[in-house]
Design a protein around this motif. Structure first.
Motif, PDB file in Angstrom:
ATOM      1  N   GLY A  92       0.808  -1.210   0.000  1.00  0.00           N
ATOM      2  CA  GLY A  92       0.000   0.000   0.000  1.00  0.00           C
ATOM      3  C   GLY A  92       0.843   1.262   0.000  1.00  0.00           C
ATOM      4  N   GLY A  96       0.543   4.520  -2.305  1.00  0.00           N
ATOM      5  CA  GLY A  96       0.343   5.833  -1.714  1.00  0.00           C
ATOM      6  C   GLY A  96       1.413   6.832  -2.097  1.00  0.00           C
ATOM      7  N   GLY A 123      -8.059   3.447   8.237  1.00  0.00           N
ATOM      8  CA  GLY A 123      -7.300   2.209   8.082  1.00  0.00           C
ATOM      9  C   GLY A 123      -7.066   1.500   9.396  1.00  0.00           C
ATOM     10  N   LEU A 141      -3.363  -2.930   3.884  1.00  0.00           N
ATOM     11  CA  LEU A 141      -3.088  -2.271   2.613  1.00  0.00           C
ATOM     12  C   LEU A 141      -3.543  -0.816   2.651  1.00  0.00           C
ATOM     13  CD1 LEU A 141      -2.059  -2.959  -0.329  1.00  0.00           C
ATOM     14  CD2 LEU A 141      -4.465  -3.197  -0.928  1.00  0.00           C
ATOM     15  N   LEU A 142      -4.730  -0.569   3.237  1.00  0.00           N
ATOM     16  CA  LEU A 142      -5.231   0.804   3.353  1.00  0.00           C
ATOM     17  C   LEU A 142      -4.320   1.636   4.254  1.00  0.00           C
ATOM     18  CD1 LEU A 142      -7.467   2.801   2.640  1.00  0.00           C
ATOM     19  CD2 LEU A 142      -8.743   1.965   4.635  1.00  0.00           C
ATOM     20  N   ILE A 145      -1.313   2.718   2.285  1.00  0.00           N
ATOM     21  CA  ILE A 145      -1.521   3.869   1.389  1.00  0.00           C
ATOM     22  C   ILE A 145      -1.290   5.169   2.151  1.00  0.00           C
ATOM     23  CG2 ILE A 145      -3.278   5.126   0.081  1.00  0.00           C
ATOM     24  CD1 ILE A 145      -4.435   2.421  -0.745  1.00  0.00           C
TER      25      ILE A 145
END
Length: 505
Positions: A92, A96, A123, A141-142, A145
């Motif tokens: 991520g 990002g 997140g 993953l969030l 980012i």
């Protein structure tokens, strides 16, 4: 809106002298309405609030060290799934880092930092509530980012807000905050692992993220972004809030005008990165970024308790050792940031890297011989902490710094995005393969492999990375244009265009 800065130079047939006279008249008119309301508190508080994103980055990446053991117990994670869970945040981060370059140019640095803080909060909550492994990976993953985005936009926001004489001190607050975040993550992992599961360990990061999100509403925008997108007058108003005198504001506005007037279309953005004269900077900055992550430090931050437990340490001992890892990282980063301007980037790396190599060789020997019990266990911890000291106090400090100062201004946004993506991509490779490498080669041999990578980084710095301490950004760009961007004999650094002494060796 950039025409509001460079519009004077677009008129055909006008001489440079006429353009400069028009620029000066514009500046005098703008300065008549500028009110100086500066206070050191405003500038420092803005830098501090933004730097908290570095603490969130450190905490969210470091908490996996203590939380992974609890996650493994709950979900029955294999070694391969542990790698996926740990490295999802890094995948991520690559996304990002690349995406934020475009976003920060479109909506501005301040609003992007606000968005990043909101993503941090969302997140953290999403990850803590994940009922299954796939959703846990998606939550990580969030978070990644947000992590990657913060490393792209926060240093840029602080550097564009800070005056030249305080820029280094304020920007390095972000680096120090990373170390503090990792340390706090280790403290939580050690002191609360018998009280909390991994879920509240992860969720707690949403609180400071929301504080940053709200606080950024009241922070000033980047004056350079405002000048390029809204015009010089609103930029002057912002500079009046963070500069001490009218002279300072006028000098900075004049510099913005000059840079905009001299910029060439083919040297801006992603097109500029492809220019052949920029390649030495790309090689040096991206190469150091690669070795920053592939040297093994991130592996120690994420997997130290797992390695030590596999080597025969008890769980509590392994977690306390990881706390020492976090503490040494925070202290060494702080010291490195304080001395990197005095010692120099290149010299600091060449001094510290051999210590990393020797420490990893010793650590590998301890693991390979199984001498990790009784009194010998203390020597294992000494080698581990020594590696953290030499690596985090040397190449880790310089890895982020070089990417912010080696690239010409016209292409700095996308170039720093590429630099951040290299950092996170390399981190992803290490984190995603570390446990598999240990399973295939053994813990001792793995340490020796990383010792070899650190030795290779020493050779790379010696051959390709010039000294940039004490040299202005304009002189670095001029050295690139003249083909003179290379290490000098005696480690004297890049020569200033004015003809005075080079950076001291």
């Amino acid at each position: 809106m950039q025409a509001s800065i460079t519009g004077q130079s677009s008129a055909s047939g006008r001489s440079d002298a006429a353009i400069k006279r028009a620029d000066e008249r514009t500046l005098r008119r703008i300065m008549e309405n500028v009110e100086i309301t500066s206070s050191n508190g405003t500038l420092r508080f803005a830098a501090l609030v933004a730097a908290v994103c570095g603490g969130l980055y450190g905490y969210d990446t470091g908490i996996i060290s203590g939380a992974l053991l609890s996650m493994t117990d709950e979900f029955g994670l294999s070694h391969h799934m542990q790698e996926i869970v740990a490295s999802a945040i890094l995948a991520g981060a690559v996304i990002g880092a690349l995406a934020t370059s475009w976003l920060s140019e479109r909506i501005g640095r301040k609003i992007t930092v606000l968005v990043v803080a909101a993503v941090f909060a969302i997140g953290a909550v999403a990850c803590s509530l994940a009922p299954t492994v796939p959703l846990l990976v998606a939550g990580r993953l969030l978070l990644g980012i947000a992590v990657g985005a913060s490393t792209q936009v926060v240093p840029m926001y602080i550097s564009e807000l800070a005056p030249p004489d305080r820029r280094g001190n304020l920007v390095t607050m972000f680096n120090v905050a990373i170390g503090i975040g990792i340390l706090l993550a280790n403290i939580v992992g050690v002191t609360l692992h018998n009280v909390w599961t991994w879920r509240p360990m992860v969720a707690i990061a949403a609180v400071p993220a929301m504080v940053v999100c709200v606080a950024m509403i009241f922070m000033p925008r980047s004056p350079r972004w405002v000048a390029e997108n809204r015009g010089l007058e609103p930029a002057a108003e912002i500079l009046g809030q963070v500069r001490d005198t009218h002279r300072d504001v006028q000098a900075e506005l004049r510099q913005i005008q000059e840079i905009a007037r001299e910029a060439k279309p083919e040297e801006s953005g992603w097109r500029g990165i492809r220019q052949s004269w920029v390649r030495p900077a790309l090689l040096a900055a991206l190469g150091v970024a690669f070795f920053t992550q592939c040297g093994g430090l991130e592996m120690m931050i994420y997997y130290a308790p797992t390695f030590l437990e596999d080597a025969g340490f008890g769980r509590s001992s392994a977690l306390y050792a990881s706390l020492g890892v976090g503490a040494v990282y925070a202290l060494a980063t702080l010291l490195g940031c304080l001395f990197v301007d005095r010692i120099g980037r290149r010299r600091l790396m060449l001094i510290m890297i051999p210590g990393s190599v020797i420490s990893l060789i010793g650590l590998g020997a301890m693991f390979a011989t199984g001498a990790t019990q009784g009194p010998a266990s203390w020597l294992t911890i000494v080698f581990l902490l020594a590696f953290m000291l030499f690596n985090s106090g040397g190449i880790q400090v310089c890895g982020w710094l070089l990417g912010s100062e080696m690239f010409p201004l016209a292409m700095r946004g996308p170039a720093t995005a590429l630099h951040a993506a290299m950092l996170w991509g390399s981190n992803l490779i290490v984190t995603g393969t570390a446990l598999s490498l240990v399973q295939a080669a053994g813990l001792g041999s793995t340490m020796w492999i990383y010792a070899g990578i650190n030795f290779a980084s020493f050779l790379f710095v010696y051959l390709f990375v010039p000294e940039t301490a004490g040299v202005s950004l304009e002189d670095i760009e001029e050295a690139l244009r003249q083909g003179d961007f290379r290490p000098r004999q005696g480690d004297s650094g890049l020569t200033r265009r004015a003809g005075v002494a080079a950076v001291p060796a």
